[in-house]
Motif scaffolding. Structure first.
Motif, PDB file in Angstrom:
ATOM      1  N   PHE A  29      84.017  58.206  75.680  1.00  0.00           N
ATOM      2  CA  PHE A  29      84.932  59.351  75.625  1.00  0.00           C
ATOM      3  C   PHE A  29      84.158  60.664  75.518  1.00  0.00           C
ATOM      4  O   PHE A  29      84.490  61.647  76.201  1.00  0.00           O
ATOM      5  N   ASP A  30      83.146  60.691  74.672  1.00  0.00           N
ATOM      6  CA  ASP A  30      82.442  61.939  74.386  1.00  0.00           C
ATOM      7  C   ASP A  30      81.401  62.307  75.445  1.00  0.00           C
ATOM      8  O   ASP A  30      81.123  63.491  75.646  1.00  0.00           O
ATOM      9  N   GLU A  31      80.830  61.302  76.114  1.00  0.00           N
ATOM     10  CA  GLU A  31      79.657  61.568  76.948  1.00  0.00           C
ATOM     11  C   GLU A  31      79.857  61.334  78.440  1.00  0.00           C
ATOM     12  O   GLU A  31      78.939  61.582  79.227  1.00  0.00           O
ATOM     13  N   THR A  32      81.016  60.829  78.853  1.00  0.00           N
ATOM     14  CA  THR A  32      81.268  60.638  80.289  1.00  0.00           C
ATOM     15  C   THR A  32      82.410  61.559  80.722  1.00  0.00           C
ATOM     16  O   THR A  32      83.028  62.244  79.903  1.00  0.00           O
ATOM     17  N   ALA A  67      82.090  52.089  68.863  1.00  0.00           N
ATOM     18  CA  ALA A  67      80.968  52.978  69.207  1.00  0.00           C
ATOM     19  C   ALA A  67      80.858  53.164  70.711  1.00  0.00           C
ATOM     20  O   ALA A  67      80.607  54.275  71.207  1.00  0.00           O
ATOM     21  N   ALA A  68      81.070  52.089  71.466  1.00  0.00           N
ATOM     22  CA  ALA A  68      81.017  52.178  72.926  1.00  0.00           C
ATOM     23  C   ALA A  68      82.143  53.062  73.449  1.00  0.00           C
ATOM     24  O   ALA A  68      81.937  53.891  74.349  1.00  0.00           O
ATOM     25  N   ALA A  69      83.334  52.867  72.895  1.00  0.00           N
ATOM     26  CA  ALA A  69      84.473  53.683  73.319  1.00  0.00           C
ATOM     27  C   ALA A  69      84.269  55.152  72.965  1.00  0.00           C
ATOM     28  O   ALA A  69      84.628  56.052  73.738  1.00  0.00           O
ATOM     29  N   ARG A  70      83.664  55.398  71.815  1.00  0.00           N
ATOM     30  CA  ARG A  70      83.391  56.779  71.390  1.00  0.00           C
ATOM     31  C   ARG A  70      82.405  57.448  72.346  1.00  0.00           C
ATOM     32  O   ARG A  70      82.606  58.594  72.767  1.00  0.00           O
TER      33      ARG A  70
END
Length: 501
Positions: free
Chosen positions: A70-73, A64-67
């Motif tokens: 990737f999606d928000e930064t 979840a952290a990696a997702r």
């Protein structure tokens, strides 16, 4: 493969309490776990330290952290940030090289010579290679214009980060395997969940601690787990939020990962087993070939997927070459990996040593001749360099990966027979040939493997793609090809203004 880690939930003894504990990296924070497991020095059986025993919940939090990262930064699109962070990571690795070396020797059994190569210094160079590659790597390819429907259309291809990567590594070369996945995936703009091997978790955790303490890599971009529970790795593979799985380990596990990943059709990159052949041609320097065959096979006690564990020799010269290999094995110094005079360290665990010994004993029972070796040596998990002859081409010991210091010698009749025997394997990772240059190169081209050494040539370096054919894997690590494993290609087309006829 390897001994099952010991779970510790209660109080530790005074000796055990003195052993250090490392931390996982999840969403930018260094964390522990309610349970931990011991990491044992394979050279003496002493406790090196403790690793947090992650659960499936920890794996899900990491994904979840990696997702989110990737999606928000801007990590996936900010090349300058990635270059700076990889440069910082490289500097941290160099600055903490001696600490990492001591830990790798204690946990993996790596000798000083191996630390100067693929156990540590080579992997550190991989990070430098990808940091530098970002300065020149083309993320856009122009395809020019094409006429369609009476207009000009400009087309181009952009290379984008593939997404969230689950990276699962084996125990034998933990720095190499982790950094050959981390560096290119980060360079490509991916975010990563890295899971260390249960037998060597501390080395991988140390990499995560360096990232957390010495780089500007944003929270969630890199997550590092340790666990004794196979379900943790399985959850990473099955997660719909993971876009790419990169795994190094056994071929049976690779098959299972490929099957599990098929449910979500995620990209799978596998670096698996090998049963590579070294071929000695009748015009070769037999002494050089025998030295290569002996000393390469006992590198890291034979715990290398690309090692040439089959030696194919001309039938007329079989006995002479066997004697040369036997003499070389007698000069292999094994023992404490801290000693700079030691060439061969231990196997990773008692379980692995028993597996190797069982295969040797079954080979002898099936008719193979034990020329030398085949002995367990204590303390630690040592196994003497072992040479077998009179081995059938289809014997277990000639077909299955041993992952120990065991070399089998097989006689061949002519060049075509040598090629047939070399290719008679489900694997296709590496190989070697010794002989006159043109003839050796011609034979190398007939062998279906991803890498090949000619007269002792070394193909292994950060800029050279590494991987195999057949059931030795899918994809390539290192080099430009290693970066492209973590990129997707998007094709664009735009009507050229004013081009209508």
């Amino acid at each position: 493969m390897g001994q099952s880690p010991t779970i510790t939930t209660g109080e530790r003894s005074e000796t055990e309490s003195a052993a250090p504990a490392r931390h996982m990296l999840i969403d930018g924070s260094l964390v522990g776990a309610p349970q931990s497991f011991r990491s044992v020095n394979p050279a003496n059986g002493e406790i090196v330290g403790y690793a947090p025993d992650a659960t499936v919940v920890d794996a899900e939090a990491s994904v979840a952290a990696a997702r989110r990262a990737f999606d928000e930064t801007t990590w996936a699109t900010d090349v300058a940030l990635r270059m700076r962070c990889l440069d910082q990571f490289h500097r941290a690795l160099v600055q903490h090289r001696e600490e990492l070396a001591a830990l790798t020797t204690a946990e993996v059994g790596a000798t000083p010579a191996l630390l100067a190569g693929a156990q540590l210094d080579g992997p550190i160079d991989i990070v430098r290679f990808y940091a530098d590659l970002l300065e020149t790597h083309p993320f856009t390819e122009d395809l020019g214009n094409v006429e369609s429907r009476g207009m000009q259309h400009h087309r181009w291809v952009e290379k984008e980060a593939a997404g969230v990567v689950a990276a699962i590594v084996a125990y034998n070369y933990p720095n190499q395997l982790a950094l050959a996945k981390l560096a290119p995936s980060l360079a490509a703009g991916c975010t990563v969940v890295l899971k260390g091997a249960p037998d060597t978790p501390l080395v991988t955790l140390a990499l995560g601690e360096l990232i957390a303490n010495h780089t500007d890599i944003p929270a969630g971009v890199v997550n590092v787990l340790s666990s004794s529970d196979p379900e943790v790795g399985a959850s990473l593979v099955a997660s719909p939020d993971v876009d790419v799985v990169t795994f190094t380990g056994s071929t049976p596990t690779g098959r299972a990962i490929m099957a599990a990943a098929s449910a979500t059709l995620k990209r799978v990159f596998l670096e698996l087993g090998g049963k590579s052949a070294a071929i000695v041609l009748d015009d070769a320097d037999f002494g050089t070939a025998a030295t290569f065959a002996a000393f390469s096979m006992v590198t890291h006690a034979g715990q290398g997927c690309a090692l040439t564990s089959r030696l194919l020799v001309p039938r007329a010269h079989h006995d002479a070459i066997v004697e040369m290999v036997k003499a070389n094995f007698a000069h292999v110094r094994y023992g404490d990996p801290v000693d700079p005079k030691t060439y061969m360290g231990p196997l990773i665990s008692e379980r692995q040593r028993d597996k190797v010994d069982g295969m040797v004993q079954r080979a002898v029972a099936a008719g193979a001749t034990l020329v030398v070796g085949g002995e367990k040596k204590d303390p630690g998990f040592f196994y003497t360099p072992t040479l077998l002859t009179n081995v059938a081409v289809d014997a277990e010991i000639a077909q299955e990966e041993v992952f120990g210091p065991v070399l089998v010698v097989i006689a061949y009749d002519d060049d075509d027979d040598a090629v047939r025997i070399a290719n008679d394997s489900i694997y296709g990772l590496s190989g070697a040939v010794f002989g006159s240059e043109d003839r050796a190169v011609a034979m190398a081209r007939r062998i279906r493997t991803g890498t090949f050494s000619i007269n002792g040539g070394n193909y292994f370096s950060p800029d050279a793609p590494f991987g195999g054919y057949k059931q030795s894997g899918i994809g390539r690590e290192m080099g430009v090809a290693g970066l492209e494993e973590f990129q997707e290609r998007k094709t664009f087309a735009s009507v050229v203004p004013g081009s209508a006829s």
